[in-house]
Design an enzyme around this catalytic site. Sequence first.
Site, PDB file in Angstrom:
ATOM      1  N   GLU A 168       0.834  -1.566   0.092  1.00 41.92           N
ATOM      2  CA  GLU A 168       0.054  -0.180   0.142  1.00 41.92           C
ATOM      3  C   GLU A 168       0.836   1.568  -0.135  1.00 41.92           C
ATOM      4  OE1 GLU A 168      -2.892  -0.400   2.841  1.00 41.92           O
ATOM      5  OE2 GLU A 168      -4.191  -1.294   2.502  1.00 41.92           O
ATOM      6  N   GLU A 353      -5.032  -9.050   1.118  1.00 38.72           N
ATOM      7  CA  GLU A 353      -5.784  -8.265   2.392  1.00 38.72           C
ATOM      8  C   GLU A 353      -7.496  -7.231   1.522  1.00 38.72           C
ATOM      9  OE1 GLU A 353      -4.453  -5.117   4.637  1.00 38.72           O
ATOM     10  OE2 GLU A 353      -2.432  -5.433   3.869  1.00 38.72           O
TER      11      GLU A 353
HETATM   12  O1  IFM Z   1      -3.943  -3.332   9.352  1.00 39.83           O
HETATM   13  C1  IFM Z   1      -4.651  -2.283   7.590  1.00 39.83           C
HETATM   14  C2  IFM Z   1      -2.913  -2.821   6.906  1.00 39.83           C
HETATM   15  O2  IFM Z   1      -2.105  -2.901   7.860  1.00 39.83           O
HETATM   16  C3  IFM Z   1      -2.971  -2.133   5.853  1.00 39.83           C
HETATM   17  N1  IFM Z   1      -3.741  -2.273   5.040  1.00 39.83           N
HETATM   18  C4  IFM Z   1      -5.335  -1.972   5.863  1.00 39.83           C
HETATM   19  C5  IFM Z   1      -5.378  -3.135   6.971  1.00 39.83           C
HETATM   20  C6  IFM Z   1      -6.734  -2.078   7.528  1.00 39.83           C
HETATM   21  O3  IFM Z   1      -6.859  -0.819   7.832  1.00 39.83           O
END
Ligand code: IFM
Length: 452
Positions: A168, A353
């Site tokens: 990210e 994710e």
């Molecule tokens: O916890 C975070 C993660 O570190 C990166 N993506 C989003 C998740 C939730 O906010």
Amino acid sequence: MSKAHLRFPSDFVWGVATASYQIEGAVSEDGRGPSIWDTFSAAPGTVEGGATGEVACDHYHRWEQDLDLMQSLGVNGYRFSVAWPRVIPSGTGTINEAGLDFYDRLVDGLLERGIAPFATLYHWDLPQPLQDAGGWPDRTTADAFVAYADAVTRRLGDRVAAYATMNEPWCAAFLGYAFGHHAPGLRDPKLALQAAHHLLLAHGAALEPMRANAPGAQHGIVLDFNAITPATDAPVDAAAAKRFDGFRNRWFLEPVLLGRYPADAHEGYGELAPRIEDGDLEVIARPIDFLGVNYYTRTIVADDPEVPHLAARTVPFEGPTTEMGWEVYPQGLTDLLLRLQREYRAPPLFVTENGAAYADELKDGAVADVERVAYFEQHIAAVHAAIEGGTDVRGYFAWSLMDNFEWAFGFNKRFGLVYVDFETQERVPKRSAGWYAELIREQRPAAPLERA
Ligand code: IFM
């Protein structure tokens, strides 16, 4: 979704994900140096409740128990991140073998349990000395990253199934350098755009040593995407949504896949646009084997000429929300995956994710997180719909294995399949963990795995 009627490919990776600073703790052990998150979270008023990752889930000491937990869920992939300050405590220079030893043991422990390791090299814990020297807005940080990526892949090699360079980069650049919500807590959009460019440059440049050291592994990057919807049918709102998509999604996607920054967004940034050297975009666009897709929610956008550079603003929505205040919008995941395939001819995709925070309560030793079960059901069905639509999605990683340090929200937002009592470090699988284990069991009936 009835789990039984959705069939995923038999080699689909069913995983869980975490990140180093969010779970490891042990911030001063075995030679680890300070990271920007140690510094940021120690500063008053930065993180809810004054929380830090000093102990977090104490995973550094409990990793074997945590791997057993994963095995009991039946997952066949685990996405974790490597902490740069454990491996090269000063950011550049001496490699700390003890830091690498930890990940060496972790990777072997995963393989022993039949779980494929998916390692992310940068999930936001920049060594503090590098920030002191300018951080990501400084081009030399990208060089330092290449040396770090070389050290990690040299040691872990092909035992890791897939390496992602960055997690990210939008968050690392904008939340960290423009909005001040994340470490290093700066509020300078020009710095953020320069940081974003160097994060991408570091990604592309690191691919070379990574491939040389781990030729049998897959190499890629993980980007976070928001579904963007115009607030109304008016053409001005559609145009605003497109601009917002340029800022939120295409600014990272297009350099990586197409070797150029989106012209509309670049124009909108004007004097904020980053300094780009000759050849940078060729480096950034080096071929990748997979694209990691992180997806949680959507943003609804309206035209607003008052907003500098974007002329767009986000508007409230009416749908159901998670504890983060994020709308539950599974259709956005299907649309996104289809779009990546159709518009960008993306390489194979992994949903690296996806998940939801809810206000879980431990009652009589159990957590009945029915809303999270529903969230996962809907989003996994959304992935299935994209596969049916012809998209090459190879795996799904639930965020997260367990409740952990949710950055500026501290320990107040629980994303885990497994509940963590942060006083005792007891782990209690929630109802969603049982649901996910059952789903995996149905999808991989022949897999020789221990069951939850
Ligand atoms: O916890 C975070 C993660 O570190 C990166 N993506 C989003 C998740 C939730 O906010």
